[in-house]
Design an enzyme around this catalytic site. Structure first.
Site, mmCIF file in Angstrom:
data_model
loop_
_atom_site.group_PDB
_atom_site.id
_atom_site.type_symbol
_atom_site.label_atom_id
_atom_site.label_comp_id
_atom_site.label_asym_id
_atom_site.label_seq_id
_atom_site.Cartn_x
_atom_site.Cartn_y
_atom_site.Cartn_z
ATOM 1 N N CYS A 190 -3.498 29.455 -25.343
ATOM 2 C CA CYS A 190 -2.572 29.590 -26.474
ATOM 3 C C CYS A 190 -2.207 28.260 -27.117
ATOM 4 C CB CYS A 190 -1.316 30.332 -26.023
ATOM 5 S SG CYS A 190 -1.691 31.985 -25.391
ATOM 6 N N HIS A 324 7.228 26.932 -29.150
ATOM 7 C CA HIS A 324 6.232 27.932 -28.778
ATOM 8 C C HIS A 324 6.901 29.308 -28.766
ATOM 9 C CE1 HIS A 324 2.374 29.121 -27.233
ATOM 10 N NE2 HIS A 324 2.849 29.544 -26.075
ATOM 11 N N HIS A 359 2.722 36.576 -31.288
ATOM 12 C CA HIS A 359 1.937 35.522 -30.651
ATOM 13 C C HIS A 359 0.469 35.688 -31.002
ATOM 14 C CE1 HIS A 359 0.440 32.575 -28.065
ATOM 15 N NE2 HIS A 359 0.997 32.893 -26.921
#
Length: 450
Positions: A190, A324, A359
């Protein structure tokens, strides 16, 4: 070694985003505090096989593409048709959907950058684009046809490898623009999107390239949702627009989403000399590993070291921290506490774009870097939607004898997390992204006149 005085400017950006027709539509919706998350019919069709039914997904029609399916291999996308004729058929033949998004984002970013054909086809122009997953939409039906149905290897055609390889987005973009410099894809879970941009920054900073097209992609894939659903890390039980809720005490997982973010980076003096519109200047990039041997659990120490490397001798305190912010029970408190450990509890605000679009996995860092550029452009902070209530008690990690970070409840930092967009003078933004395996990436990006 860095070349003295060599700086890196961002001169173009583009991408593909859930529910949005283009970059301006994306920007308008974000600064209007809209959520791009919705119930996903493909997940709903799985009924009780999966728990999470929401996603930031993108359909073929929403990108003006049509899918022609094989008459031999069931559900195999034989070729994609660009209804707007933006991409030549020869390039479509070697591309999966994510590669097409990368090419579309690249064309938009190059147009904004004002690069000529001579610029893009130069040996001094590179391509660095990565993704977190592989070509599931192609591999699933191809392998099912071979292994379960006993079909011929040639049945899906000759392009399964190049349309599904890990490096496919960079390869397709490179073939489209015919650059003669670097062409590679870096994969770091990620942190992929931001990591590719950071690597591109270093290529220019160290004098190996003058221009680089960089970013990250994650194509719509039910396999991705299924995999994370099996780990029990996806959000469930909330309305779609309320399902991504970074730092909120009732968060229970992230929302699986998809998209593409592409930026054009250029050596600063070259950009300035030709009168380019400079969207931002990258002041610093740093990446590291946690080093604790844990594949999944975030590390306060690793993130603290990340901040130390990012800020180093810059003397910069960012006005906004683009976190994040996944909405996971373990990740959010460690991230918030690492931010305040370094920056204190005043003088900046925190933005969590995943609260609006979920996400995007391999695309997350690149698309969220674009949101940072939009915040610089609009001089406004994007919100942390749904961060309604923060924990009034200490987190379990704060109660450990070995804890040496802030010993104040997360609720004390409520003022750092706006739930609506608002105007603010912004000179510098810190962008943070993390990934499985303990990989961490961070970028400082500033206004040109900061």
């Amino acid at each position: 070694m860095e070349l003295q005085g060599r700086k890196v400017a961002v001169v173009g950006m583009g991408g593909v985003f859930p529910t949005c027709s283009d970059l301006n539509d994306f920007s308008d919706k974000l600064f209007s505090n809209k959520s791009l998350i919705r119930t996903w019919d493909e997940a709903v069709a799985c009924d009780k096989q999966v728990r999470s039914k929401v996603a930031g997904y993108i359909t073929d029609a929403e990108v003006n593409l049509d899918t022609v399916y094989s008459t031999i291999v069931e559900n195999y996308p034989e070729v994609y048709v660009d209804l707007l004729k933006r991409i030549p058929p020869a390039n479509l033949a070697t591309a999966d959907m994510g590669s097409i998004w990368a090419m579309l984002g690249t064309m938009d970013a190059i147009s904004m950058a004002g690069w000529s054909t001579e610029d893009t086809q130069s040996e001094a122009t590179g391509v660095v684009i990565g993704s977190g997953g592989c070509g599931h939409a192609l591999l699933r039906p191809a392998w099912h046809h071979f292994f379960q149905k006993g079909g011929k290897s040639r049945s899906p055609g000759a392009h399964t490898v190049d349309r599904a390889m890990v490096y496919r987005e960079a390869a397709n973009v490179s073939c489209l623009i015919r650059n003669r410099g670097v062409c590679e894809g870096i994969v770091s879970a990620c942190a992929t999107g931001l990591g590719n941009i950071g690597h591109a920054y270093r290529l220019i900073k160290f004098g190996m390239q003058d221009r680089v097209i960089a970013g990250g992609v994650e194509t719509t894939s039910l396999e991705s949702l299924i995999g994370f659903d099996s780990m029990q890390v996806l959000s469930r039980g909330f309305a779609p627009e309320e399902s991504s809720r970074p730092f909120d005490i009732n968060r229970n997982g992230f929302v699986c989403s998809f998209g593409a973010g592409i930026v054009c980076l250029e050596e600063y003096e070259l950009a300035k000399g030709r009168g380019a519109n400079i969207l931002g200047v990258i002041d610093s990039y740093y990446n590291n590993s946690d080093g604790d041997g844990d594949m999944f659990y975030p590390s306060f120490g690793g993130q603290r070291r990340l901040w130390k490397g990012l800020l180093a001798n810059t003397g910069i305190k960012p006005d906004v921290v683009k976190v994040h912010g996944t909405s996971t029970p373990a990740g959010d408190p460690i991230e918030l506490l690492s931010v305040v450990d370094v920056l204190g509890d005043s003088g900046y605000h925190i933005s969590a774009p995943k609260s609006q679009f979920g996400h995007m996995l391999g695309a997350a860092g690149a698309v969220e870097f674009i949101t940072a550029l939009l915040m610089l452009r609009e001089q406004a902070v994007l919100p942390c939607l749904n961060s309604v209530d923060l924990n009034p008690e200490l987190e379990n990690i704060q109660k450990a004898e070995t804890w040496d970070g802030p010993s104040v409840a997360l609720k004390s930092y409520r003022h750092l997390l706006p739930q609506e967009s608002f105007k603010k003078k912004i000179n510098t933004i810190a962008c943070l992204n993390y990934g499985f395996g303990g990989t961490n990436s961070a970028v400082l990006v500033s206004k040109d006149d900061a």
